[in-house]
Design a protein around this motif. Structure first.
Motif, PDB file in Angstrom:
ATOM      1  N   LYS A 387     -42.775 -15.996  -6.700  1.00  0.00           N
ATOM      2  CA  LYS A 387     -42.043 -14.781  -6.364  1.00  0.00           C
ATOM      3  C   LYS A 387     -41.719 -14.738  -4.873  1.00  0.00           C
ATOM      4  CE  LYS A 387     -42.605  -9.740  -6.309  1.00  0.00           C
ATOM      5  NZ  LYS A 387     -43.527  -8.616  -6.654  1.00  0.00           N
ATOM      6  N   SER A 388     -42.641 -15.206  -4.054  1.00  0.00           N
ATOM      7  CA  SER A 388     -42.495 -15.100  -2.604  1.00  0.00           C
ATOM      8  C   SER A 388     -41.508 -16.124  -2.059  1.00  0.00           C
ATOM      9  CB  SER A 388     -43.855 -15.294  -1.925  1.00  0.00           C
ATOM     10  OG  SER A 388     -44.395 -16.545  -2.275  1.00  0.00           O
ATOM     11  N   GLU A 389     -41.029 -15.834  -0.878  1.00  0.00           N
ATOM     12  CA  GLU A 389     -40.180 -16.789  -0.166  1.00  0.00           C
ATOM     13  C   GLU A 389     -41.055 -17.862   0.461  1.00  0.00           C
ATOM     14  OE1 GLU A 389     -37.882 -14.637   2.648  1.00  0.00           O
ATOM     15  OE2 GLU A 389     -36.693 -13.573   1.141  1.00  0.00           O
ATOM     16  N   ASP A 402     -38.862 -17.628  -4.346  1.00  0.00           N
ATOM     17  CA  ASP A 402     -38.115 -16.369  -4.454  1.00  0.00           C
ATOM     18  C   ASP A 402     -37.249 -16.374  -5.711  1.00  0.00           C
ATOM     19  OD1 ASP A 402     -37.112 -13.868  -3.801  1.00  0.00           O
ATOM     20  OD2 ASP A 402     -35.584 -14.652  -2.431  1.00  0.00           O
ATOM     21  N   ALA A 403     -37.874 -16.750  -6.826  1.00  0.00           N
ATOM     22  CA  ALA A 403     -37.136 -16.899  -8.087  1.00  0.00           C
ATOM     23  C   ALA A 403     -37.789 -16.040  -9.163  1.00  0.00           C
ATOM     24  CB  ALA A 403     -37.118 -18.362  -8.516  1.00  0.00           C
ATOM     25  N   ASP A 404     -36.977 -15.330  -9.914  1.00  0.00           N
ATOM     26  CA  ASP A 404     -37.465 -14.487 -11.000  1.00  0.00           C
ATOM     27  C   ASP A 404     -37.461 -15.301 -12.292  1.00  0.00           C
ATOM     28  OD1 ASP A 404     -37.902 -12.595 -12.996  1.00  0.00           O
ATOM     29  OD2 ASP A 404     -36.638 -11.074 -12.061  1.00  0.00           O
ATOM     30  N   PRO A 405     -38.609 -15.452 -12.956  1.00  0.00           N
ATOM     31  CA  PRO A 405     -38.633 -16.236 -14.198  1.00  0.00           C
ATOM     32  C   PRO A 405     -37.975 -15.529 -15.377  1.00  0.00           C
ATOM     33  CG  PRO A 405     -40.767 -15.247 -13.828  1.00  0.00           C
ATOM     34  CD  PRO A 405     -39.952 -14.960 -12.597  1.00  0.00           C
ATOM     35  N   LEU A 406     -37.718 -14.227 -15.222  1.00  0.00           N
ATOM     36  CA  LEU A 406     -37.068 -13.429 -16.270  1.00  0.00           C
ATOM     37  C   LEU A 406     -37.914 -13.370 -17.543  1.00  0.00           C
ATOM     38  CD1 LEU A 406     -33.361 -14.573 -15.795  1.00  0.00           C
ATOM     39  CD2 LEU A 406     -34.473 -12.518 -14.902  1.00  0.00           C
ATOM     40  N   TYR A 407     -39.100 -12.781 -17.395  1.00  0.00           N
ATOM     41  CA  TYR A 407     -39.937 -12.498 -18.554  1.00  0.00           C
ATOM     42  C   TYR A 407     -39.280 -11.427 -19.427  1.00  0.00           C
ATOM     43  CZ  TYR A 407     -43.722 -14.264 -15.445  1.00  0.00           C
ATOM     44  OH  TYR A 407     -44.519 -14.988 -14.599  1.00  0.00           O
ATOM     45  N   TYR A 408     -39.743 -11.334 -20.649  1.00  0.00           N
ATOM     46  CA  TYR A 408     -39.374 -10.213 -21.514  1.00  0.00           C
ATOM     47  C   TYR A 408     -40.270  -8.996 -21.278  1.00  0.00           C
ATOM     48  CZ  TYR A 408     -36.002 -12.858 -24.280  1.00  0.00           C
ATOM     49  OH  TYR A 408     -34.896 -13.560 -24.685  1.00  0.00           O
ATOM     50  N   THR A 409     -41.202  -9.104 -20.371  1.00  0.00           N
ATOM     51  CA  THR A 409     -42.117  -8.007 -20.062  1.00  0.00           C
ATOM     52  C   THR A 409     -41.361  -6.774 -19.580  1.00  0.00           C
ATOM     53  OG1 THR A 409     -43.953  -9.473 -19.530  1.00  0.00           O
ATOM     54  CG2 THR A 409     -43.973  -7.309 -18.477  1.00  0.00           C
ATOM     55  N   GLU A 410     -41.751  -5.606 -20.132  1.00  0.00           N
ATOM     56  CA  GLU A 410     -41.267  -4.302 -19.664  1.00  0.00           C
ATOM     57  C   GLU A 410     -42.481  -3.400 -19.497  1.00  0.00           C
ATOM     58  OE1 GLU A 410     -37.547  -2.600 -21.238  1.00  0.00           O
ATOM     59  OE2 GLU A 410     -37.578  -4.268 -22.666  1.00  0.00           O
ATOM     60  N   ARG A 411     -42.996  -3.359 -18.302  1.00  0.00           N
ATOM     61  CA  ARG A 411     -44.251  -2.645 -18.031  1.00  0.00           C
ATOM     62  C   ARG A 411     -44.177  -1.181 -18.425  1.00  0.00           C
ATOM     63  NH1 ARG A 411     -46.679  -0.317 -13.229  1.00  0.00           N
ATOM     64  NH2 ARG A 411     -48.906  -0.843 -13.052  1.00  0.00           N
ATOM     65  N   SER A 412     -43.043  -0.541 -18.152  1.00  0.00           N
ATOM     66  CA  SER A 412     -42.900   0.885 -18.449  1.00  0.00           C
ATOM     67  C   SER A 412     -42.944   1.168 -19.947  1.00  0.00           C
ATOM     68  CB  SER A 412     -41.598   1.426 -17.862  1.00  0.00           C
ATOM     69  OG  SER A 412     -40.476   0.771 -18.445  1.00  0.00           O
ATOM     70  N   PRO A 425     -34.620 -19.550 -14.524  1.00  0.00           N
ATOM     71  CA  PRO A 425     -34.564 -20.822 -13.783  1.00  0.00           C
ATOM     72  C   PRO A 425     -35.721 -21.757 -14.124  1.00  0.00           C
ATOM     73  CG  PRO A 425     -35.366 -19.062 -12.352  1.00  0.00           C
ATOM     74  CD  PRO A 425     -34.935 -18.406 -13.634  1.00  0.00           C
ATOM     75  N   ALA A 426     -36.713 -21.240 -14.867  1.00  0.00           N
ATOM     76  CA  ALA A 426     -37.863 -22.072 -15.237  1.00  0.00           C
ATOM     77  C   ALA A 426     -37.545 -23.029 -16.377  1.00  0.00           C
ATOM     78  CB  ALA A 426     -39.044 -21.176 -15.637  1.00  0.00           C
ATOM     79  N   ILE A 427     -36.438 -22.777 -17.076  1.00  0.00           N
ATOM     80  CA  ILE A 427     -36.067 -23.610 -18.217  1.00  0.00           C
ATOM     81  C   ILE A 427     -35.519 -24.950 -17.729  1.00  0.00           C
ATOM     82  CG2 ILE A 427     -34.563 -23.784 -20.244  1.00  0.00           C
ATOM     83  CD1 ILE A 427     -34.574 -20.673 -20.284  1.00  0.00           C
ATOM     84  N   GLY A 428     -36.089 -26.008 -18.236  1.00  0.00           N
ATOM     85  CA  GLY A 428     -35.617 -27.348 -17.876  1.00  0.00           C
ATOM     86  C   GLY A 428     -36.106 -27.844 -16.542  1.00  0.00           C
ATOM     87  N   TYR A 429     -37.097 -27.170 -15.927  1.00  0.00           N
ATOM     88  CA  TYR A 429     -37.507 -27.554 -14.579  1.00  0.00           C
ATOM     89  C   TYR A 429     -38.833 -28.311 -14.561  1.00  0.00           C
ATOM     90  CZ  TYR A 429     -37.701 -27.414  -9.525  1.00  0.00           C
ATOM     91  OH  TYR A 429     -37.726 -27.781  -8.188  1.00  0.00           O
ATOM     92  N   ASP A 430     -39.471 -28.536 -15.678  1.00  0.00           N
ATOM     93  CA  ASP A 430     -40.783 -29.179 -15.613  1.00  0.00           C
ATOM     94  C   ASP A 430     -40.642 -30.675 -15.338  1.00  0.00           C
ATOM     95  OD1 ASP A 430     -40.151 -30.465 -18.025  1.00  0.00           O
ATOM     96  OD2 ASP A 430     -42.112 -30.086 -18.888  1.00  0.00           O
ATOM     97  N   SER A 431     -41.743 -31.274 -14.946  1.00  0.00           N
ATOM     98  CA  SER A 431     -41.808 -32.718 -14.747  1.00  0.00           C
ATOM     99  C   SER A 431     -42.821 -33.275 -15.734  1.00  0.00           C
ATOM    100  CB  SER A 431     -42.241 -33.048 -13.316  1.00  0.00           C
ATOM    101  OG  SER A 431     -42.509 -34.433 -13.185  1.00  0.00           O
ATOM    102  N   PRO A 432     -42.374 -33.956 -16.788  1.00  0.00           N
ATOM    103  CA  PRO A 432     -43.321 -34.520 -17.765  1.00  0.00           C
ATOM    104  C   PRO A 432     -44.328 -35.455 -17.130  1.00  0.00           C
ATOM    105  CG  PRO A 432     -41.076 -34.567 -18.624  1.00  0.00           C
ATOM    106  CD  PRO A 432     -40.970 -34.171 -17.179  1.00  0.00           C
ATOM    107  N   ALA A 433     -43.939 -36.096 -16.037  1.00  0.00           N
ATOM    108  CA  ALA A 433     -44.859 -37.033 -15.385  1.00  0.00           C
ATOM    109  C   ALA A 433     -46.083 -36.331 -14.818  1.00  0.00           C
ATOM    110  CB  ALA A 433     -44.127 -37.776 -14.272  1.00  0.00           C
ATOM    111  N   LEU A 434     -45.960 -35.026 -14.554  1.00  0.00           N
ATOM    112  CA  LEU A 434     -47.078 -34.264 -14.008  1.00  0.00           C
ATOM    113  C   LEU A 434     -47.946 -33.616 -15.088  1.00  0.00           C
ATOM    114  CD1 LEU A 434     -45.151 -32.378 -11.164  1.00  0.00           C
ATOM    115  CD2 LEU A 434     -46.641 -34.382 -10.898  1.00  0.00           C
ATOM    116  N   SER A 435     -47.467 -33.621 -16.319  1.00  0.00           N
ATOM    117  CA  SER A 435     -48.120 -32.853 -17.374  1.00  0.00           C
ATOM    118  C   SER A 435     -49.432 -33.473 -17.824  1.00  0.00           C
ATOM    119  CB  SER A 435     -47.197 -32.724 -18.590  1.00  0.00           C
ATOM    120  OG  SER A 435     -46.055 -31.972 -18.266  1.00  0.00           O
ATOM    121  N   LEU A 436     -50.356 -32.605 -18.196  1.00  0.00           N
ATOM    122  CA  LEU A 436     -51.585 -33.034 -18.840  1.00  0.00           C
ATOM    123  C   LEU A 436     -51.296 -33.364 -20.315  1.00  0.00           C
ATOM    124  CD1 LEU A 436     -54.012 -30.347 -17.383  1.00  0.00           C
ATOM    125  CD2 LEU A 436     -53.961 -32.768 -16.783  1.00  0.00           C
TER     126      LEU A 436
END
Length: 463
Positions: A387-389, A402-412, A425-436
């Protein structure tokens, strides 16, 4: 003097006028009948052999005369359900009056008998209101279920808990050293107020996408209105892995409603796969000089910050760390790092924190990290969203700032859904080489295909 007398007379006349407007006569027409706020009073899922919370409904007189209800009674006459009508307790009431355009409350509670069968079993009764020969009814409905009760129990031999009946824990449940407790898919662990669980040996909680294991409070009703106790922290103490506890696994397991969340204490070892740790009045996960590995896990909603790592060794991959805690201000950052350098050394002589976060999301209310500068610390974030810069360096590698993942969460609206919208922006950004290699699919069973965070993106179906 005349003015004074005139004022007195005016006051008396006004009082008489007001009094004359109050209708004190009792309706005699059989068409004057009560109305109710519900047709069926639904008490929901109720544990047998213990008292329920109190439920209520309203009885209205929508007419301009006093309504006299000749009789209010539970049809069965049994002792399962109990009532309080307009301040009086009992099961059978006579001549209850409701003033014009007024109402009364009827409160209901119950102690449901054991069903001697697994699953939910419907129990119901009827509250009959008889007014001038006409009977109207409100149905009372509850889904009863039996539980296996554990009171200050110490497990001293290898044991399996099955899903046939929920397990209700009073005071404490302890797994002794050298002993393994295995919890099978779909099992519900329900903790009474103040209860706790402590593992000195080994816990293997092994749910599945279709049948996760639940660790929660034992309240099944609502706090108020439609707000479920599922959203409330502080219902039970939490789950502790004691010093030296090894080979622990939380897989497809949900731990919620706690005072202090999950604690991995000194030199313990814990693996968490496709799980949810949420709703804590303290922190959702604390690792204190412990060895913790987590993949595909949601760590969320905690008053003092969702995650604290103090020394030890930690590895987090494809995790979502989010804080939208409802019931207080936030007292700590989402991810807190300690015993990392000279400034935070606790003089224990134990190794300083080694931590690696990959393909993960750290986003919610409050501050992301306790440390903005990790120079000299053995802590890295790779392919993570914040979230932070900020900007990349040796400790932050290919991160989204400074990126919003755009959850479906609506706290109110009390919706806490950390899956992602199509524009994330989180879609398609993972690195399989880093994955467990621990979880090729997420908690819902969806195969991983490039999304960072706990949940793989699934495109919504077209209408």
């Amino acid at each position: 003097m005349k003015t004074f007398i005139f004022n007195i007379i005016s006051i008396i006349l006004a009082a008489v006028a007001v009094t004359s407007c109050i209708e004190d006569s009792v309706a005699t027409s059989p068409q004057v009948q009560p109305l109710f706020s519900v047709d069926t009073l639904k008490m929901g899922s109720v544990i047998t052999s213990q008292g329920t919370p109190t439920f209520r409904f309203t009885v209205y007189n929508r007419h301009d005369k006093i309504m006299n209800i000749d009789r209010i009674a539970l049809r069965s006459g049994s002792t399962i359900f109990r009532m309080n009508v307009d301040g009086f307790s009992g099961r059978d009431f006579s001549n209850i009056q409701i003033r014009p355009n007024d109402s009364i409350f009827v409160f209901v509670e119950a102690t449901l008998p054991e069903q001697s069968a697994p699953g939910l079993n419907e129990v119901k009764d009827h509250v009959d209101f008889t007014t001038r020969g006409i009977t109207r009814t409100v149905v009372i409905n509850a889904d009863a279920f039996d539980v296996k009760r554990h009171r200050a129990e110490i497990i001293t031999a290898d044991t399996r808990f099955t899903a046939e009946y929920p397990h209700q824990i009073f005071d404490s449940l302890v797994v002794a050293p050298g002993v393994t407790l295995t919890i099978e898919p779909g099992t519900r662990m329900m903790f009474h107020d103040g209860a706790s669980m402590k593992v000195y040996g080994t816990l293997r909680s092994v749910g599945t996408p279709d049948a996760p294991v639940h660790f929660s409070g034992d309240r099944t009703d609502n706090v108020v209105g439609s707000i479920s106790f599922d959203l409330m922290a502080s219902q039970w103490q939490g789950l502790t892995f004691a010093t030296g506890s090894r080979d622990n696994l939380l897989s497809h397991s949900i731990v919620r409603n706690t005072v202090s969340g999950v604690l991995a204490d000194s030199l313990s070892q814990l693996t968490i796969v496709n799980s949810r740790l949420r709703n804590s009045a303290g922190r959702s996960l604390t690792a204190w000089h412990a060895d913790v590995t987590a993949m595909g896990t949601e760590i969320a909603e905690a008053a003092y910050g969702t995650l604290l790592l103090h020394g030890g060794k930690a590895r987090f991959d494809h995790c979502t760390i989010a804080n939208y805690y409802l019931f207080s201000v936030l007292y700590g950052e989402a991810v807190q790092l300690s015993h990392t350098d000279d400034d935070t050394d606790d003089e224990s002589g134990l190794p300083r924190l080694q931590a690696e976060f990959t393909n993960s999301i750290i986003y919610g209310n409050g501050t992301d990290l306790s440390h903005g500068d990790l120079t000299g610390m053995n802590v890295t974030f790779k392919r993570c969203l914040f979230k932070s810069e900020g900007e990349d360096d040796d400790n932050f590698v290919e991160c989204l700032w400074d990126a919003d993942p755009l959850y479906y969460t609506e706290r109110s609206k009390y919706i806490f859904d950390y899956r992602l919208k199509p524009e994330s922006p989180a879609i398609g950004y993972d690195s399989p080489a880093l994955s467990l290699p621990l979880a090729p699919a997420d908690l819902y069973g969806t195969e991983r295909a490039g999304t960072i965070g706990a949940y793989e993106f699934v495109a919504p179906e077209e209408e």
